[in-house]
Design an enzyme around this catalytic site. Sequence first.
Site, PDB file in Angstrom:
ATOM      1  N   GLU A 139       2.320   8.918   3.122  1.00  0.00           N
ATOM      2  CA  GLU A 139       2.346   9.128   4.877  1.00  0.00           C
ATOM      3  C   GLU A 139       1.664   8.138   5.455  1.00  0.00           C
ATOM      4  O   GLU A 139       0.487   7.710   4.875  1.00  0.00           O
ATOM      5  CB  GLU A 139       1.612  10.190   5.273  1.00  0.00           C
ATOM      6  CG  GLU A 139       3.144  11.416   5.147  1.00  0.00           C
ATOM      7  CD  GLU A 139       2.402  13.211   6.194  1.00  0.00           C
ATOM      8  OE1 GLU A 139       3.616  13.820   6.325  1.00  0.00           O
ATOM      9  OE2 GLU A 139       1.350  12.632   6.771  1.00  0.00           O
ATOM     10  N   CYS A 162      -2.127   5.172  11.400  1.00  0.00           N
ATOM     11  CA  CYS A 162      -3.671   6.043  10.377  1.00  0.00           C
ATOM     12  C   CYS A 162      -3.043   6.381   9.001  1.00  0.00           C
ATOM     13  O   CYS A 162      -1.922   5.922   8.283  1.00  0.00           O
ATOM     14  CB  CYS A 162      -3.333   7.360  10.532  1.00  0.00           C
ATOM     15  SG  CYS A 162      -3.839   8.847  10.143  1.00  0.00           S
ATOM     16  N   CYS A 189      -4.644  15.858  -1.981  1.00  0.00           N
ATOM     17  CA  CYS A 189      -5.708  15.414  -2.037  1.00  0.00           C
ATOM     18  C   CYS A 189      -6.629  17.282  -2.783  1.00  0.00           C
ATOM     19  O   CYS A 189      -6.148  17.973  -2.934  1.00  0.00           O
ATOM     20  CB  CYS A 189      -6.505  15.679  -0.449  1.00  0.00           C
ATOM     21  SG  CYS A 189      -7.946  15.625  -0.290  1.00  0.00           S
ATOM     22  N   CYS A 232      -9.022  21.599   1.492  1.00  0.00           N
ATOM     23  CA  CYS A 232      -9.748  21.979   2.857  1.00  0.00           C
ATOM     24  C   CYS A 232      -8.924  23.544   3.717  1.00  0.00           C
ATOM     25  O   CYS A 232      -7.686  23.146   3.263  1.00  0.00           O
ATOM     26  CB  CYS A 232      -9.963  21.427   3.872  1.00  0.00           C
ATOM     27  SG  CYS A 232     -11.008  20.016   3.753  1.00  0.00           S
ATOM     28  N   CYS A 277      -6.136  22.471   6.192  1.00  0.00           N
ATOM     29  CA  CYS A 277      -5.493  21.560   5.745  1.00  0.00           C
ATOM     30  C   CYS A 277      -3.763  21.299   4.790  1.00  0.00           C
ATOM     31  O   CYS A 277      -4.156  22.506   3.701  1.00  0.00           O
ATOM     32  CB  CYS A 277      -5.767  20.287   5.701  1.00  0.00           C
ATOM     33  SG  CYS A 277      -5.412  19.133   5.178  1.00  0.00           S
ATOM     34  N   CYS A 287      -0.449  15.389   9.470  1.00  0.00           N
ATOM     35  CA  CYS A 287      -1.039  16.810   8.901  1.00  0.00           C
ATOM     36  C   CYS A 287       0.056  16.946   7.529  1.00  0.00           C
ATOM     37  O   CYS A 287      -0.299  17.738   6.660  1.00  0.00           O
ATOM     38  CB  CYS A 287       0.115  18.246   9.467  1.00  0.00           C
ATOM     39  SG  CYS A 287      -0.054  19.830   9.599  1.00  0.00           S
TER      40      CYS A 287
HETATM   41  S1  SF4 Z   1      -8.869  17.952   5.739  1.00  0.00           S
HETATM   42 FE1  SF4 Z   1      -6.995  17.803   3.748  1.00  0.00          FE
HETATM   43  S2  SF4 Z   1      -6.672  15.323   3.398  1.00  0.00           S
HETATM   44 FE2  SF4 Z   1      -8.938  15.931   4.203  1.00  0.00          FE
HETATM   45  S3  SF4 Z   1     -10.000  16.487   3.078  1.00  0.00           S
HETATM   46 FE3  SF4 Z   1      -9.861  18.260   3.340  1.00  0.00          FE
HETATM   47  S4  SF4 Z   1      -8.108  18.979   2.159  1.00  0.00           S
HETATM   48 FE4  SF4 Z   1      -8.362  16.111   1.560  1.00  0.00          FE
END
Ligand code: SF4
Length: 352
Positions: free
Chosen positions: A91, A104, A111, A115, A118, A334
């Site tokens: 994205e 962006c 990832c 988190c 997220c 997102c």
């Molecule tokens: S917010 Fe999402 S993309 Fe960013 S570091 Fe945390 S898990 Fe990874």
Amino acid sequence: MTVNLFGESQQALAEIVSEFSDKPFHARQLFSWIYSRAETDLVRMSNLPRPLRAALSERYGISHPRVELRQTSRDGTVKYLLRLEDGKAVEAVYIPEKTRVTLCISSQIGCPLGCTFCLTAKMGLVRNLTAGEIAGQVAVLAREHSLAANGYNLVFMGMGEPLNNYDEVLAAFRLLTDPQGFGIAARHVTLSTAGVVPGIRRLAREDPRPRLAVSLSATTDALRNELMPINRAYPLAELFLSLRELPLAPRETVTLEYVLLRGMNDRWEDARRLASLAGRLPLKVNLIPYNEACRDGYAATPLESARAFRDALLSRKIPASIRRRRGADISAACGQLAILDPAILEHPIPVA
Ligand code: SF4
């Protein structure tokens, strides 16, 4: 099948060209055609000798990621799903603002940092992007929106943790900021990290380097361990120590991004602790209204409470603002387009 030259550095292009030409400036001209003039056809590079163009075309080509999907928000934000050479997708988001445009871009597919607020985290890490795939996102969005060189800001805030893909991200940064390349001023590029301290320390030694933003979102180790598991490896004290050691230019600030989650991190004492963590570090705080479409289990802080949180910071002389929500109706930045894409989920690596 030709080899894609997009993403190669000046030095790598010099080595490739040296096989066909003994004039080093031909490699510099090729570099400028690829990155500054966004040319994808070697044959059209009119200041290169015809035999050189023909010889290069036999083995090499130039290609950008392909636009697979485009979603336009009511506020003008456009989210792209870009297809890469191996069939995976990533994205990138175009965000028009009053005076400038911000692009962006992503540094990884998925990832690994997990988190909990997220959506991208749900994918785990699929793979790192190459420098060409990172810079390619910029090439595509600049072309789609006819952006003039240096007419936009760039943020590494899309999918992934850029400091966990350090070498490729920095190689892309060099292509993007090279005056013969994209020509973007380094001060217009911001890299956002979840707090990978060794990467921050390494970045501190780069010149030029992007501006730094840190996704904070909690003011105690206990809560940050829960929301952002990277905090278990690099707790708040260590993170802020690394930020204090950054050799900031005059008037340069570090941005702290703080996703406001109702009842979790948006109370008066959170604002007080945030101000005390910030201390005298030159920084500004971006308060980010949570997008409830991202993950279940969290709620957005009401606007009134977000304003009170901001004012509590301002009263302690911490520059703070509430980020205007952009592209909320299309879940911009997102990870939602990509997570719906089965090709991405083909070989996901589970969240750590
Ligand atoms: S917010 Fe999402 S993309 Fe960013 S570091 Fe945390 S898990 Fe990874």
